[in-house]
Write a protein that holds these residues in place. Sequence first.
Motif, mmCIF file in Angstrom:
data_model
loop_
_atom_site.group_PDB
_atom_site.id
_atom_site.type_symbol
_atom_site.label_atom_id
_atom_site.label_comp_id
_atom_site.label_asym_id
_atom_site.label_seq_id
_atom_site.Cartn_x
_atom_site.Cartn_y
_atom_site.Cartn_z
ATOM 1 N N THR A 49 25.944 6.065 28.578
ATOM 2 C CA THR A 49 26.347 7.168 28.005
ATOM 3 C C THR A 49 27.717 7.130 27.289
ATOM 4 O O THR A 49 27.984 7.692 26.461
ATOM 5 N N VAL A 50 28.563 5.889 27.673
ATOM 6 C CA VAL A 50 29.746 5.731 26.767
ATOM 7 C C VAL A 50 29.376 5.150 25.432
ATOM 8 O O VAL A 50 29.966 5.233 24.494
ATOM 9 N N ARG A 51 28.137 4.246 25.436
ATOM 10 C CA ARG A 51 27.852 3.785 24.174
ATOM 11 C C ARG A 51 27.426 5.007 23.102
ATOM 12 O O ARG A 51 27.625 5.185 22.088
ATOM 13 N N GLN A 52 26.887 6.126 23.630
ATOM 14 C CA GLN A 52 26.286 7.127 22.961
ATOM 15 C C GLN A 52 27.635 8.116 22.440
ATOM 16 O O GLN A 52 27.784 8.408 21.459
ATOM 17 N N LEU A 53 28.687 8.033 23.168
ATOM 18 C CA LEU A 53 29.915 8.785 22.856
ATOM 19 C C LEU A 53 30.686 7.947 21.986
ATOM 20 O O LEU A 53 31.205 8.385 20.888
ATOM 21 N N LEU A 54 30.550 6.701 21.957
ATOM 22 C CA LEU A 54 31.201 5.771 20.746
ATOM 23 C C LEU A 54 30.536 6.127 19.314
ATOM 24 O O LEU A 54 30.814 6.215 18.521
ATOM 25 N N ILE A 55 29.091 6.203 19.451
ATOM 26 C CA ILE A 55 28.246 6.724 18.320
ATOM 27 C C ILE A 55 28.759 7.899 17.864
ATOM 28 O O ILE A 55 28.769 8.171 16.435
ATOM 29 N N ASP A 56 28.886 8.852 18.882
ATOM 30 C CA ASP A 56 29.419 10.214 18.507
ATOM 31 C C ASP A 56 30.753 10.185 17.697
ATOM 32 O O ASP A 56 31.193 10.973 16.939
ATOM 33 N N ASN A 57 31.406 9.067 17.977
ATOM 34 C CA ASN A 57 32.860 8.898 17.345
ATOM 35 C C ASN A 57 32.853 8.178 15.942
ATOM 36 O O ASN A 57 33.974 7.883 15.638
ATOM 37 N N GLY A 58 31.602 7.761 15.361
ATOM 38 C CA GLY A 58 31.584 7.094 14.361
ATOM 39 C C GLY A 58 31.093 5.530 14.195
ATOM 40 O O GLY A 58 30.916 5.143 13.308
ATOM 41 N N PHE A 59 30.744 5.088 15.526
ATOM 42 C CA PHE A 59 30.400 3.601 15.594
ATOM 43 C C PHE A 59 29.002 3.636 15.450
ATOM 44 O O PHE A 59 28.175 4.281 15.627
ATOM 45 N N ALA A 60 28.591 2.451 14.478
ATOM 46 C CA ALA A 60 27.247 2.232 14.205
ATOM 47 C C ALA A 60 26.372 2.035 15.357
ATOM 48 O O ALA A 60 26.731 1.028 16.032
ATOM 49 N N SER A 61 25.214 2.747 15.644
ATOM 50 C CA SER A 61 24.519 2.604 16.794
ATOM 51 C C SER A 61 23.805 1.090 16.776
ATOM 52 O O SER A 61 23.855 0.470 18.098
ATOM 53 N N ALA A 62 23.571 0.515 15.607
ATOM 54 C CA ALA A 62 22.852 -0.801 15.773
ATOM 55 C C ALA A 62 23.983 -1.928 16.257
ATOM 56 O O ALA A 62 23.455 -2.726 16.638
ATOM 57 N N SER A 63 25.301 -1.811 16.168
ATOM 58 C CA SER A 63 26.209 -2.543 16.788
ATOM 59 C C SER A 63 26.549 -2.632 18.079
ATOM 60 O O SER A 63 27.244 -3.409 18.537
#
Length: 297
Positions: A240-254
Amino acid sequence: MKNKLIGALCAVLALPSAAMAARSLQADLFGNAYLPVLQVSSDQAQVVYYRLSVPGEKFGAANIYIDEEFHTGLLPGGYTVFCLAPGSHGLNAVMEDAPAYAGKRDQPKLELEAGKTQFLRVGENGEHEPLAISREQAEQELANNLRQAHVLSRASAVQSCKHVQQSQERSYSLSSDVLFGFGKAGYEDIREDGRREIGNLVRRLQKENVRIDSVEVVGHTDRIGRDAANEALGLRRAQTVRQLLIDNGFASASITARSAGGRMPVTQDCRGDRKALIACYASDRRVVIHLNGMSDQ
């Protein structure tokens, strides 16, 4: 009778204004939530001084003195960060010493190392000497603290911090109790405070203008319940936190997510009934974000 009704109506109408005033006062007293400090340059020493408890509690300020000069008044749940020249400095926190302010003339000396950060906690039982705390423990306790912002430092020894940006690994520990309700892990379960914490972290990294090669999100649980259930709960929270980081602009692959379950506790000697154990194990319930290969862009 009519006058009493009008008076009561006016009192009710005044309540929102009082609440707004309280929120305005809170905004004047405190600044940003704590985020892990950067490494300081080799010609400075950095100090993070903080108080436990929740911002806004009705307790007096702890006056922070540096080399016999007033720096700030720390309220419960507040923190301050400052830099000094390396070497010996007078540092203490004194409660209720107005109007004589004698505490600043009776200071213990603390030796501050060049290029190092010292975490100090205010003693709540009348101690004047600062309590030296490890970075790991301090940043667990600082998870919900806010920067003290209501006064300007009058300590002449305080310097503007010069931080060093290097290729490195860095970890940020977020309290699961801030992110989620007890036993919760879903995206829809994230508390507003938790979303704000993630947003603050992303903005901090953007401001620092760093490149991040990879991110690992690790979910930790307490030891209540079955190991398999805790393993699954930790993973769901990390995802869930991973998804929130993605929502805030982090690249999902990383970004990767994994669970540590209850295998890496930070608490000891917790006893009592279930309610007491839940409270005691609070520090164990956390999500740690590991940032790898950080460097200047």
